[in-house]
Write a protein that holds these residues in place. Structure first.
Motif, PDB file in Angstrom:
ATOM      1  N   ALA A 125      11.498  19.432  10.359  1.00 39.30           N
ATOM      2  CA  ALA A 125      11.723  17.991  10.494  1.00 39.30           C
ATOM      3  C   ALA A 125      10.364  17.304  10.549  1.00 39.30           C
ATOM      4  N   ALA A 126      10.216  16.267   9.733  1.00 35.65           N
ATOM      5  CA  ALA A 126       8.935  15.551   9.668  1.00 35.65           C
ATOM      6  C   ALA A 126       9.193  14.066   9.489  1.00 35.65           C
ATOM      7  N   LEU A 127       8.270  13.270   9.967  1.00 38.05           N
ATOM      8  CA  LEU A 127       8.281  11.825   9.736  1.00 38.05           C
ATOM      9  C   LEU A 127       7.149  11.518   8.762  1.00 38.05           C
ATOM     10  N   SER A 128       7.495  10.925   7.634  1.00 35.96           N
ATOM     11  CA  SER A 128       6.514  10.723   6.568  1.00 35.96           C
ATOM     12  C   SER A 128       6.462   9.265   6.142  1.00 35.96           C
ATOM     13  N   ALA A 129       5.264   8.861   5.739  1.00 33.43           N
ATOM     14  CA  ALA A 129       5.076   7.552   5.098  1.00 33.43           C
ATOM     15  C   ALA A 129       5.283   7.716   3.609  1.00 33.43           C
ATOM     16  N   ASN A 130       6.074   6.823   3.029  1.00 31.97           N
ATOM     17  CA  ASN A 130       6.358   6.870   1.591  1.00 31.97           C
ATOM     18  C   ASN A 130       5.761   5.629   0.942  1.00 31.97           C
ATOM     19  N   ILE A 131       4.794   5.846   0.050  1.00 29.80           N
ATOM     20  CA  ILE A 131       4.123   4.736  -0.626  1.00 29.80           C
ATOM     21  C   ILE A 131       4.618   4.675  -2.064  1.00 29.80           C
ATOM     22  N   THR A 132       5.354   3.621  -2.381  1.00 28.07           N
ATOM     23  CA  THR A 132       5.896   3.444  -3.730  1.00 28.07           C
ATOM     24  C   THR A 132       4.866   2.738  -4.604  1.00 28.07           C
ATOM     25  N   LEU A 133       4.654   3.273  -5.797  1.00 28.64           N
ATOM     26  CA  LEU A 133       3.666   2.713  -6.715  1.00 28.64           C
ATOM     27  C   LEU A 133       4.365   2.081  -7.921  1.00 28.64           C
ATOM     28  N   ALA A 134       3.785   1.017  -8.444  1.00 28.45           N
ATOM     29  CA  ALA A 134       4.186   0.424  -9.731  1.00 28.45           C
ATOM     30  C   ALA A 134       5.575  -0.185  -9.730  1.00 28.45           C
ATOM     31  N   ASN A 135       6.140  -0.525  -8.540  1.00 26.41           N
ATOM     32  CA  ASN A 135       7.410  -1.262  -8.576  1.00 26.41           C
ATOM     33  C   ASN A 135       7.174  -2.759  -8.746  1.00 26.41           C
ATOM     34  N   ILE A 136       5.915  -3.214  -8.576  1.00 26.25           N
ATOM     35  CA  ILE A 136       5.556  -4.604  -8.880  1.00 26.25           C
ATOM     36  C   ILE A 136       5.029  -4.619 -10.311  1.00 26.25           C
ATOM     37  N   ASN A 137       5.819  -5.142 -11.231  1.00 24.18           N
ATOM     38  CA  ASN A 137       5.538  -5.036 -12.660  1.00 24.18           C
ATOM     39  C   ASN A 137       5.398  -6.421 -13.260  1.00 24.18           C
ATOM     40  N   TRP A 138       4.257  -6.667 -13.924  1.00 24.41           N
ATOM     41  CA  TRP A 138       4.008  -7.959 -14.567  1.00 24.41           C
ATOM     42  C   TRP A 138       4.389  -7.950 -16.045  1.00 24.41           C
ATOM     43  N   ARG A 139       4.832  -6.808 -16.553  1.00 25.89           N
ATOM     44  CA  ARG A 139       5.171  -6.724 -17.981  1.00 25.89           C
ATOM     45  C   ARG A 139       6.663  -6.667 -18.232  1.00 25.89           C
ATOM     46  N   HIS A 140       7.401  -6.073 -17.315  1.00 31.57           N
ATOM     47  CA  HIS A 140       8.834  -5.890 -17.523  1.00 31.57           C
ATOM     48  C   HIS A 140       9.614  -6.486 -16.351  1.00 31.57           C
ATOM     49  N   ASN A 141      10.857  -6.874 -16.657  1.00 34.51           N
ATOM     50  CA  ASN A 141      11.711  -7.466 -15.634  1.00 34.51           C
ATOM     51  C   ASN A 141      12.017  -6.476 -14.519  1.00 34.51           C
ATOM     52  N   GLN A 142      12.191  -5.216 -14.861  1.00 34.56           N
ATOM     53  CA  GLN A 142      12.512  -4.195 -13.862  1.00 34.56           C
ATOM     54  C   GLN A 142      11.927  -2.867 -14.314  1.00 34.56           C
ATOM     55  N   SER A 143      11.203  -2.184 -13.424  1.00 31.30           N
ATOM     56  CA  SER A 143      10.644  -0.874 -13.754  1.00 31.30           C
ATOM     57  C   SER A 143      11.728   0.183 -13.641  1.00 31.30           C
ATOM     58  N   ALA A 144      11.778   1.089 -14.627  1.00 34.20           N
ATOM     59  CA  ALA A 144      12.773   2.163 -14.608  1.00 34.20           C
ATOM     60  C   ALA A 144      12.292   3.362 -13.807  1.00 34.20           C
ATOM     61  N   ILE A 145      10.976   3.481 -13.620  1.00 37.31           N
ATOM     62  CA  ILE A 145      10.404   4.634 -12.924  1.00 37.31           C
ATOM     63  C   ILE A 145       9.491   4.132 -11.820  1.00 37.31           C
ATOM     64  N   GLN A 146       9.622   4.722 -10.634  1.00 36.40           N
ATOM     65  CA  GLN A 146       8.775   4.368  -9.499  1.00 36.40           C
ATOM     66  C   GLN A 146       8.047   5.617  -8.987  1.00 36.40           C
ATOM     67  N   PRO A 147       6.767   5.778  -9.333  1.00 36.67           N
ATOM     68  CA  PRO A 147       6.004   6.885  -8.750  1.00 36.67           C
ATOM     69  C   PRO A 147       5.800   6.657  -7.243  1.00 36.67           C
ATOM     70  N   TYR A 148       5.604   7.740  -6.506  1.00 32.53           N
ATOM     71  CA  TYR A 148       5.404   7.590  -5.070  1.00 32.53           C
ATOM     72  C   TYR A 148       4.515   8.711  -4.528  1.00 32.53           C
ATOM     73  N   LEU A 149       3.930   8.458  -3.357  1.00 37.85           N
ATOM     74  CA  LEU A 149       3.157   9.434  -2.596  1.00 37.85           C
ATOM     75  C   LEU A 149       3.742   9.514  -1.198  1.00 37.85           C
ATOM     76  N   THR A 150       3.682  10.703  -0.586  1.00 42.15           N
ATOM     77  CA  THR A 150       4.168  10.860   0.792  1.00 42.15           C
ATOM     78  C   THR A 150       3.128  11.608   1.623  1.00 42.15           C
ATOM     79  N   LEU A 151       3.084  11.265   2.900  1.00 39.80           N
ATOM     80  CA  LEU A 151       2.206  11.950   3.850  1.00 39.80           C
ATOM     81  C   LEU A 151       2.850  11.845   5.219  1.00 39.80           C
ATOM     82  N   GLY A 152       2.951  12.995   5.907  1.00 40.19           N
ATOM     83  CA  GLY A 152       3.610  12.953   7.203  1.00 40.19           C
ATOM     84  C   GLY A 152       3.192  14.087   8.109  1.00 40.19           C
TER      85      GLY A 152
END
Length: 456
Positions: A125-152
């Motif tokens: 069992a772990a508590l982790s921070a999840n950082i979502t990347l590239a969900n703020i998109n200036w080119r498309h109305n909605q991003s289909a893929i959201q890369p992420y990083l985790t550390l906990g």
């Protein structure tokens, strides 16, 4: 006029409704995930859970110390519950289970009798921070893929087993068979939107355990680590009408709001133009119908400003001022009013005898006789009077301003009660802003507490 306003309002409403309907039909894709900018968390789905399966291996991309040559792969399974706090940041509680296995003679001395191992991860069992990347998109109305990083960080409960070359289980070089140690999971991956609120989760995670006994064999100062690669599904919790915060693109909502406001403004301009054109046509027709009637009602033969229909004194000479019936006004005689020295003395005596209750606007009784003379002067000669109240600097500026105004008003009220014309008396308070003496002495403060009378 009411009929014209009603027609204009109706035309505007029809035009705006038509424009809004057309805009909605041509831009429905923009409304799919719209959330008003700067809305709180209640406008989104911020809770989600996920389940995944994958493989666990003692090999990691960063390499490093390994106690066994052979690095097998075993089945692993995982789950998480996540609270998304910001578009790009969330906290998740992670669970991981499965097995870690390896074989071959240990790569470090002493060699010992071990040929393979299998470690059961009972739970972690772990508590982790999840950082979502590239969900703020200036080119498309909605991003289909959201890369992420985790550390906990968290705790892992595991049971290692070691075996000889013949497959016989051997005893551990430890008094314990079950271990519970702190570990740090570090991961990366990306999520693919499958449906609204459902995401495919593909990730890779390295786990650094605070123990060198994960593989049942401890040698050297370096602790053990292992990797977990998985595929799974994430499900957003909450109302399906709300977008998931982690996959929402706030730029899209900002663009949609701008386009709606711009379109509504254009619709309003177009509607105003159409309504004004129609009203202009109606007004021209009405003016034409009223022209003949207005000519009769507005005819003024003697030019005195009163139509003939209401003029009781026709043929008034040019330039003579008339009343509402068209008759000449009586000539007013010019009367000049002079302030005499006697008048000034009456006012001076009133100022000298004027006293108020301490800290109040109540006039003391012995001040009335001199004030009565001022009132009589105002009534008989129709003078105007300006009253200016002043205080010393004792107390707050706001209190002094109110007290000076109240005292000037109190004198005005008294004079009016004696027959003076209220419209000819001006009462103003200046507080402590206009001293005539120093406020550092009692005598100076006494001089500053005054009401000035200006007769004109």
């Amino acid at each position: 006029m009411k009929l014209l306003n009603l027609k204009k309002t109706s035309l505007l409403a029809v035009a705006l409704m038509a424009g809004s309907t057309l805009f909605a039909q041509t831009d429905t894709t923009l409304t799919k995930n719209y959330v008003q900018p700067f809305s709180g968390g209640s406008a989104y789905r911020t809770w989600s859970f996920g389940l995944g399966v994958g493989v666990i291996t003692p090999y990691t991309f960063i390499g490093g110390k390994q106690d066994y040559k052979g690095r097998g792969t075993q089945l692993g399974y995982s789950g998480f519950i996540k609270k998304q706090i910001l578009h790009s940041f969330g906290l998740e509680a992670d669970f991981l289970g499965g097995q870690i296995a390896g074989n071959g003679t240990p790569t470090t001395a002493p060699v010992g009798p071990y040929a393979s191992y299998s470690t059961q991860i009972n739970w972690s069992a772990a508590l982790s921070a999840n950082i979502t990347l590239a969900n703020i998109n200036w080119r498309h109305n909605q991003s289909a893929i959201q890369p992420y990083l985790t550390l906990g960080g968290g705790f892992m409960d595991f049971t290692p087993k070691v075996y000889s070359g013949t497959g016989a289980r051997l005893a551990l070089a430890s008094n314990s068979t079950d271990f519970r140690e702190f570990f740090i999971p570090v991961g990366l991956g990306f999520k693919i939107d499958l449906a609204k609120g459902v995401n495919l989760d593909l990730g890779y995670q390295m786990n650094f355990v605070n123990s060198d006994f994960v593989d049942g064999f401890a040698y050297g100062p370096t602790n053990d680590k292992f990797a977990y690669a998985h595929a799974g599904l994430e499900f957003a919790l909450g109302s399906k009408s709300k977008p998931q915060l982690a996959t929402h693109n706030p730029v899209s909502s900002m663009r949609y709001e701008y386009m709606v406001k711009a379109q509504n403004l254009q619709n309003q301009v177009d509607a105003e133009k159409a309504a004004n054109a129609q009203l202009r046509n109606d007004l021209n027709t009405t003016n034409a119908n009223l022209a003949a009637t207005n000519a009769k009602l507005t005819q003024d033969s003697d030019g005195d400003g009163v139509p003939d229909l209401f003029d009781k004194c026709p043929n008034t000479p040019q330039g003579v001022k008339v009343d509402g019936a068209g008759c000449p006004l009586p000539k007013a005689e010019n009367v000049k009013v002079y302030v005499t020295e006697e008048d000034k003395k009456i006012v001076k005596d009133a100022i000298a005898n004027l006293e108020f209750d301490l800290g109040k606007a109540t006039i003391r009784e012995h001040s009335f006789p001199s004030l009565n003379k001022v009132a009589e002067l105002l009534v008989n000669k129709n003078f105007s009077l300006k009253l200016a109240g002043h205080t010393d600097n004792t107390g707050s500026a706001a209190l002094n301003m109110r007290l000076s105004k109240d005292r000037a008003e109190s004198i005005k009220s008294y004079l009016v009660s004696k027959g003076a014309n209220a419209s000819r008396i001006e009462a103003t308070g200046y507080g402590m802003n206009q001293p005539i003496a120093t406020n550092k002495t009692a005598a100076g403060r006494q001089q500053n507490r005054r009401v000035e009378f200006t007769l004109y």
